[in-house]
Write a protein that holds these residues in place. Structure first.
Motif, PDB file in Angstrom:
ATOM      1  N   SER A   1     -11.134 -24.407 -21.997  1.00  0.00           N
ATOM      2  CA  SER A   1     -12.587 -24.604 -22.219  1.00  0.00           C
ATOM      3  C   SER A   1     -12.678 -23.139 -22.880  1.00  0.00           C
ATOM      4  CB  SER A   1     -13.284 -24.663 -20.875  1.00  0.00           C
ATOM      5  OG  SER A   1     -12.897 -23.731 -20.051  1.00  0.00           O
ATOM      6  N   GLY A   2     -14.130 -22.901 -23.197  1.00  0.00           N
ATOM      7  CA  GLY A   2     -14.591 -21.732 -23.574  1.00  0.00           C
ATOM      8  C   GLY A   2     -14.936 -21.542 -25.112  1.00  0.00           C
ATOM      9  N   LEU A   3     -14.048 -22.503 -25.817  1.00  0.00           N
ATOM     10  CA  LEU A   3     -13.907 -22.416 -27.298  1.00  0.00           C
ATOM     11  C   LEU A   3     -13.840 -24.013 -27.595  1.00  0.00           C
ATOM     12  CD1 LEU A   3     -11.182 -19.871 -28.031  1.00  0.00           C
ATOM     13  CD2 LEU A   3     -13.586 -19.552 -28.312  1.00  0.00           C
TER      14      LEU A   3
ATOM     15  N   ALA B   1     -10.922 -19.678 -14.127  1.00  0.00           N
ATOM     16  CA  ALA B   1     -10.606 -19.108 -15.403  1.00  0.00           C
ATOM     17  C   ALA B   1     -10.557 -17.620 -14.863  1.00  0.00           C
ATOM     18  CB  ALA B   1     -12.007 -19.419 -16.409  1.00  0.00           C
ATOM     19  N   THR B   2     -11.079 -17.037 -14.090  1.00  0.00           N
ATOM     20  CA  THR B   2     -10.915 -15.804 -13.502  1.00  0.00           C
ATOM     21  C   THR B   2      -9.499 -15.368 -12.967  1.00  0.00           C
ATOM     22  OG1 THR B   2     -13.320 -15.286 -13.156  1.00  0.00           O
ATOM     23  CG2 THR B   2     -11.807 -13.840 -12.121  1.00  0.00           C
TER      24      THR B   2
ATOM     25  N   GLY C   1      -7.896 -15.354 -21.686  1.00  0.00           N
ATOM     26  CA  GLY C   1      -6.890 -16.210 -20.574  1.00  0.00           C
ATOM     27  C   GLY C   1      -6.616 -17.597 -21.193  1.00  0.00           C
ATOM     28  N   THR C   2      -7.658 -17.940 -21.700  1.00  0.00           N
ATOM     29  CA  THR C   2      -7.502 -19.418 -22.405  1.00  0.00           C
ATOM     30  C   THR C   2      -6.477 -19.346 -23.847  1.00  0.00           C
ATOM     31  OG1 THR C   2      -9.969 -20.258 -22.258  1.00  0.00           O
ATOM     32  CG2 THR C   2      -8.765 -21.331 -23.928  1.00  0.00           C
TER      33      THR C   2
ATOM     34  N   LEU D   1      -2.768 -22.601 -12.344  1.00  0.00           N
ATOM     35  CA  LEU D   1      -3.752 -21.804 -11.954  1.00  0.00           C
ATOM     36  C   LEU D   1      -5.334 -22.420 -12.715  1.00  0.00           C
ATOM     37  CD1 LEU D   1      -2.349 -17.938 -12.194  1.00  0.00           C
ATOM     38  CD2 LEU D   1      -3.507 -19.424 -10.191  1.00  0.00           C
ATOM     39  N   ALA D   2      -5.191 -22.842 -14.052  1.00  0.00           N
ATOM     40  CA  ALA D   2      -6.226 -23.521 -14.948  1.00  0.00           C
ATOM     41  C   ALA D   2      -6.738 -24.631 -14.261  1.00  0.00           C
ATOM     42  CB  ALA D   2      -5.762 -23.805 -16.300  1.00  0.00           C
TER      43      ALA D   2
END
Length: 430
Positions: free
Chosen positions: A120-122, A261-262, A47-48, A255-256
């Motif tokens: 986010s996430g990375l 994130a889902t 998603g990211t 949405l972000a």
């Protein structure tokens, strides 16, 4: 290229046939790319990275709207003017390409793309460079993107469709190589932009050959009024191309920022159904443009009844398919990591139907006055869509931007455009 574009709907059916041939290939390749990516880097990272890889859809106006002038001029059939306007556009479009490259680089130094987009996430620094890389690939494709416009103007939209599938094939091949080599997750973001670059280069090469446009022509061809012709039709088209991404390409960012994130991942998976199906309808719709332009050049009227029935049927059939198959296929593709809700697939179906019927008045109103009317309509629809999506997303989640956009297209574009097109048709008969 010695006559005005044909007035029949053969080009529409050829485009549909070509898309019917390439659609399974492109759809399977797209779903395979998604499946490989999610399996390799996980649903939330997918998603990211989808936000990055589709960021260029916010910059579709980078061709300055020149495509409108190119299609209309080529559809009329004047070879010398067609070559001049095309070569002029090719040279000028290297300027926005350079500006986008500079913008991509600034996001790695003066500011952070990751922070700006809420990613986010990375690793944020790697996300910044991945965003810059995606923008570089998109920028290089801008001048070559007029190749598709050349083919549309020549009534060869079916050929443009056949060449366009190279983008999806490259993306799945590129992604498979990354999985094989256990490459860093960040590189997966480049699949779509690099595939788009390849498809544009191929289309330009073929279109230039059909038009008889040589490298010497592209470097030196001049004709009186070429620039004014491009900008007279390009300016309203530019307004449209700036406003449309506000309606469609800001969904993931909203949405972000306003969701989770889902929900971004769910929306991104739903778009894997919407995008290939919409391209099917859009490609067929674009084939209407040179037909209507040719009829205008000959002083003929155009009935909207037959194309409206065709595209309404296409939209309804596509929407029904998404409602019936979207959830089980989505669960299979995402390895049960992302489960689509009934509301999301219903929202995708509604948007497909509204967008399909909008193709007819949208392709009819493509002279200078018609484009300005459409620019006004989209200029009203875009801020309404953005504001409502931003306010309602925290309450209703992932389906919100899709449903809001469908309502805005219907109320601000289709209904006014249909009345305007009918008014123009009656005036042409008097």
């Amino acid at each position: 290229m010695n006559r005005v574009a044909s007035g029949g709907y053969g080009g529409v059916f050829r485009a549909l046939g070509a898309r019917g041939l390439t659609f399974p290939i492109g759809a399977v390749a797209t779903l395979a790319t998604t499946s490989l990516t999610i399996a390799a880097i996980g649903g939330e990272n997918y998603g990211t990275l989808s936000v990055i890889s589709t960021l260029s859809t916010l910059l579709v106006f980078a061709d300055l709207g020149f495509g409108a002038g190119i299609i209309n001029q080529i559809a009329v059939g004047d070879v010398r003017k067609s070559r001049a306007i095309t070569s002029t556009a090719f040279r000028v479009l290297w300027a926005p390409a350079l500006l986008i490259c500079i913008l991509g680089t600034l996001g790695t130094s003066l500011f952070s793309w990751a922070n700006l987009l809420g990613l986010s996430g990375l690793d944020a620094h790697l996300l910044d460079w991945a965003t810059a890389g995606c923008l570089f690939a998109f920028a290089l494709s801008i001048p070559f993107g007029i190749g598709q416009r050349i083919l549309v103007g020549l009534g060869k939209n079916d050929l443009a469709v056949l060449l366009g599938v190279s983008s999806s094939l490259f993306a799945v091949g590129y992604t498979a190589c990354l999985v094989w080599w256990s490459a860093p997750p960040i590189l997966f973001a480049m699949a779509l932009p690099l595939g788009g670059l390849l498809a544009n280069v191929l289309s330009f090469s073929v279109g230039a050959r059909f038009l008889g446009l040589s490298i010497r022509d592209m470097r030196a061809s001049r004709a009186s009024g070429a620039m004014s012709n491009l900008f007279s039709q390009g300016l309203p088209m530019l307004v449209i191309m700036i406003a449309l991404p506000i309606m469609f390409s800001t969904h993931r960012i909203i949405l972000a920022k306003q969701g989770s994130a889902t929900e971004v991942a769910m929306y991104s998976l739903a778009m894997q159904f919407y995008t290939p199906i919409w391209s099917f309808i859009s490609i067929a719709g674009t084939a209407l443009w040179p037909i209507f332009a040719g009829r205008r050049a000959r002083g003929e009227s155009s009935s909207l009844m037959a194309p409206s029935l065709i595209f309404g049927g296409l939209g309804a059939f596509a929407g029904l398919g998404v409602v019936l198959l979207g959830r089980p296929v989505g669960a299979l593709v995402s390895h049960q990591q992302i489960l689509l809700t009934g509301a999301v697939v219903a929202a995708v179906a509604a948007l497909l139907l509204v967008q399909a019927v909008q193709q007819v008045p949208g392709m009819f109103l493509t002279d200078r006055h018609g484009l300005w009317f459409q620019a006004l309509c989209v200029g009203l629809a875009a801020p309404a869509s953005l504001a409502l999506s931003w306010m309602l997303t925290p309450h209703f989640g992932a389906p919100t931007p899709l449903l809001v956009t469908a309502a805005c297209v219907l109320l601000f574009q289709y209904i006014p455009g249909l009345f305007k097109a009918r008014s123009n048709g009656r005036r042409n008969l008097t």
